[in-house]
Write a protein that holds these residues in place. Structure first.
Motif, mmCIF file in Angstrom:
data_model
loop_
_atom_site.group_PDB
_atom_site.id
_atom_site.type_symbol
_atom_site.label_atom_id
_atom_site.label_comp_id
_atom_site.label_asym_id
_atom_site.label_seq_id
_atom_site.Cartn_x
_atom_site.Cartn_y
_atom_site.Cartn_z
ATOM 1 N N TYR A 140 -2.728 -0.527 -7.838
ATOM 2 C CA TYR A 140 -4.103 -0.041 -7.787
ATOM 3 C C TYR A 140 -4.155 1.454 -8.075
ATOM 4 C CZ TYR A 140 -2.800 1.209 -2.990
ATOM 5 O OH TYR A 140 -2.184 1.731 -1.902
ATOM 6 N N ARG A 141 -5.363 1.914 -8.391
ATOM 7 C CA ARG A 141 -5.586 3.330 -8.694
ATOM 8 C C ARG A 141 -6.611 3.907 -7.728
ATOM 9 N NH1 ARG A 141 -7.688 3.182 -14.723
ATOM 10 N NH2 ARG A 141 -7.662 5.464 -14.582
ATOM 11 N N LYS A 142 -6.400 5.188 -7.385
ATOM 12 C CA LYS A 142 -7.409 5.913 -6.600
ATOM 13 C C LYS A 142 -7.997 6.986 -7.501
ATOM 14 C CE LYS A 142 -5.308 5.322 -2.025
ATOM 15 N NZ LYS A 142 -6.385 5.227 -1.038
ATOM 16 N N SER A 179 -11.040 9.943 -8.278
ATOM 17 C CA SER A 179 -11.994 10.842 -7.625
ATOM 18 C C SER A 179 -12.565 11.842 -8.636
ATOM 19 C CB SER A 179 -11.283 11.594 -6.493
ATOM 20 O OG SER A 179 -12.193 12.458 -5.852
ATOM 21 N N ILE A 213 -13.659 8.933 -3.189
ATOM 22 C CA ILE A 213 -12.520 8.279 -3.846
ATOM 23 C C ILE A 213 -12.853 6.804 -4.034
ATOM 24 C CG2 ILE A 213 -10.101 7.587 -3.650
ATOM 25 C CD1 ILE A 213 -9.531 10.067 -2.097
ATOM 26 N N THR A 252 -11.171 3.192 -5.020
ATOM 27 C CA THR A 252 -9.914 2.469 -5.233
ATOM 28 C C THR A 252 -10.213 1.205 -6.038
ATOM 29 O OG1 THR A 252 -9.179 3.261 -3.082
ATOM 30 C CG2 THR A 252 -7.890 1.497 -4.087
ATOM 31 N N GLU A 262 -12.469 -0.265 -2.620
ATOM 32 C CA GLU A 262 -12.953 0.626 -1.570
ATOM 33 C C GLU A 262 -13.625 1.843 -2.206
ATOM 34 O OE1 GLU A 262 -10.936 2.258 2.500
ATOM 35 O OE2 GLU A 262 -10.011 2.993 0.648
ATOM 36 N N LYS A 321 -14.714 5.605 -0.710
ATOM 37 C CA LYS A 321 -14.642 6.418 0.492
ATOM 38 C C LYS A 321 -15.243 7.782 0.238
ATOM 39 C CE LYS A 321 -10.389 6.741 2.066
ATOM 40 N NZ LYS A 321 -9.128 6.569 2.809
ATOM 41 N N VAL A 339 -3.979 10.480 -5.974
ATOM 42 C CA VAL A 339 -5.373 10.391 -6.425
ATOM 43 C C VAL A 339 -5.515 11.051 -7.793
ATOM 44 C CG1 VAL A 339 -7.756 11.103 -5.945
ATOM 45 C CG2 VAL A 339 -6.277 10.349 -4.074
#
Ligand SMILES: [Zn+2]
Length: 396
Positions: A3-5, A7, A23, A25, A34, A36, A48
């Motif tokens: 997975y990637r985060k 921002s 952020i 996800t 997600e 956040k 990130v």
């Protein structure tokens, strides 16, 4: 699971929610796991990807004609709709090879401009190959028109066959009516009767020029004269004494999603009449094409004051120099600087997705959706306004 985060300075969630330094996800299928909000507390930065600008959902282009892509730079600007229609008819003779090649190029251009879904008008099967290979989610509107009562049944039959070709290839497709001035009531009724058996979206060019209204009101104006000079009598189009949209609402299914495209000469009383009879109207604006053909923009503030749902189309390369939803937003933002970015983004994403009935998966940054994620760079971060230099980059 990989997975990637992701921002950026801001994330636009919907037309009234913007997250600062959030952020997102996503998994490797692009599904959002997600979102956040970190506010000013940017501690969790390991792994990130941080971008300068604003993250927004993948764009929905609610109105295009892929099969006209070969007409780029071939039609003079500001000729009025009657001049444009004449020019289009003369260019319809290109070879299939040329049409397919330019459609593929246009499809790639839309992908790199962050477009994830398209409501595309087709009069032929030439776009099938491109659509099958594309990462874009296309819905094809098989477009029908004739003002000649004698050939209505043949036109409708041909439309059913073409719709079938798209559907049998595995593509989403439905019948639609070209415009009030080119579809006689009998054909309108055949189309909407057929639509009422399915999921039902219709997309009609509406009030793109003032003479479209004049044609209905008293058989006058540039559009009427153009048809007359070509020997097209329009005997199947009634004279109603009313504007074009008011004249055709009775032929439409009240509960279908009705995408009305252009609306450059739509007035407040037209909006009031149409919304009284139709429950799910989406007003689709294609400002660059309006400037190209008529050199005039629709009265967007009136639609906003009436709390209407607005979506965005690029129209085709016959009347636009690029297929970029962001470039359409830039034109609107410059002409109507009071409209905030999150509202513009909702027109460019969730509203188009709703209009095309694909909002379960696309159109907004929400958990479990796979909407695609775009970065808008070179934005004024103090007031969140688009600038001339704003650019879109596809991130997911
Ligand atoms: Zn169009």
């Amino acid at each position: 699971m990989m997975y990637r985060k992701i921002s950026a300075h801001y994330i636009v969630i919907d037309k009234s929610t913007t997250i600062k330094n959030g952020i997102i996800t996503v998994d490797n299928n692009g599904e959002i796991l997600e979102i956040k909000s970190l506010g000013n507390d940017m501690q969790e930065t390991a792994g990130v990807e941080f971008y300068s600008g604003v993250l927004v959902p993948g764009f929905v282009n609610a109105h295009c004609h892929l099969e006209l892509s070969h007409m780029k730079d071939k039609i003079s600007k500001k000729t009025g709709l009657e001049g444009f229609i004449s020019a289009i008819q003369n260019l319809r003779t290109a070879s299939k090879d040329e049409i397919v090649k330019k459609s593929q190029k246009a499809d790639k251009e839309m992908i790199s401009n962050g477009i994830v879904a398209v409501g595309d008008i087709a009069n032929t099967s030439h776009s099938i190959e491109t659509k099958l290979k594309s990462a874009i989610n296309y819905h094809t509107f098989v477009e029908l028109f004739t003002s000649n009562l004698n050939i209505v049944n043949d036109v409708f039959e041909a439309g059913l066959n073409l719709e079938d070709l798209f559907i049998k290839s595995g593509l989403s497709a439905s019948l639609t009516a070209h415009a009030p001035y080119s579809v006689n009531p009998k054909l309108f009724n055949l189309i909407t009767e057929h639509l009422s058996k399915s999921n039902s979206v219709i997309s009609i060019h509406n009030q793109e020029c003032e003479s479209e209204n004049e044609l209905y009101i008293n058989r006058s104006g540039a559009l009427y004269e153009m048809f007359k000079s070509k020997g097209i009598a329009l005997q199947g189009i009634p004279t109603t004494g009313k504007s074009s949209i008011v004249s055709i609402t009775e032929f439409l299914n009240p509960n279908d999603n009705t995408i009305l495209v252009h609306n450059t000469y739509t007035k407040q009383e037209d909006i009031e009449f149409a919304t009284k009879h139709l429950n799910n109207i989406y007003w689709c604006f294609c400002p660059n094409a309006n400037l190209y053909i008529e050199n005039k923009l629709p009265d967007i503030e009136t639609f906003r004051s009436k709390k209407q749902k607005i979506c965005i189309g690029t129209d085709s390369l016959a009347s636009n120099s690029q297929l970029s939803v962001l470039d359409e937003l830039k034109v609107i933002s410059e002409a109507f600087p009071n409209i905030e970015l999150p509202e513009l983004i909702s027109w460019a994403s969730i509203n188009g997705a709703e209009a095309l009935n694909i909002n379960k998966l696309l159109g907004s940054l929400e958990i479990n959706k796979r909407p695609g994620i775009n970065l808008i760079e070179n934005i004024n971060l103090n007031n969140l306004k688009l600038t001339d230099e704003s650019r879109v980059k596809k991130i997911v």
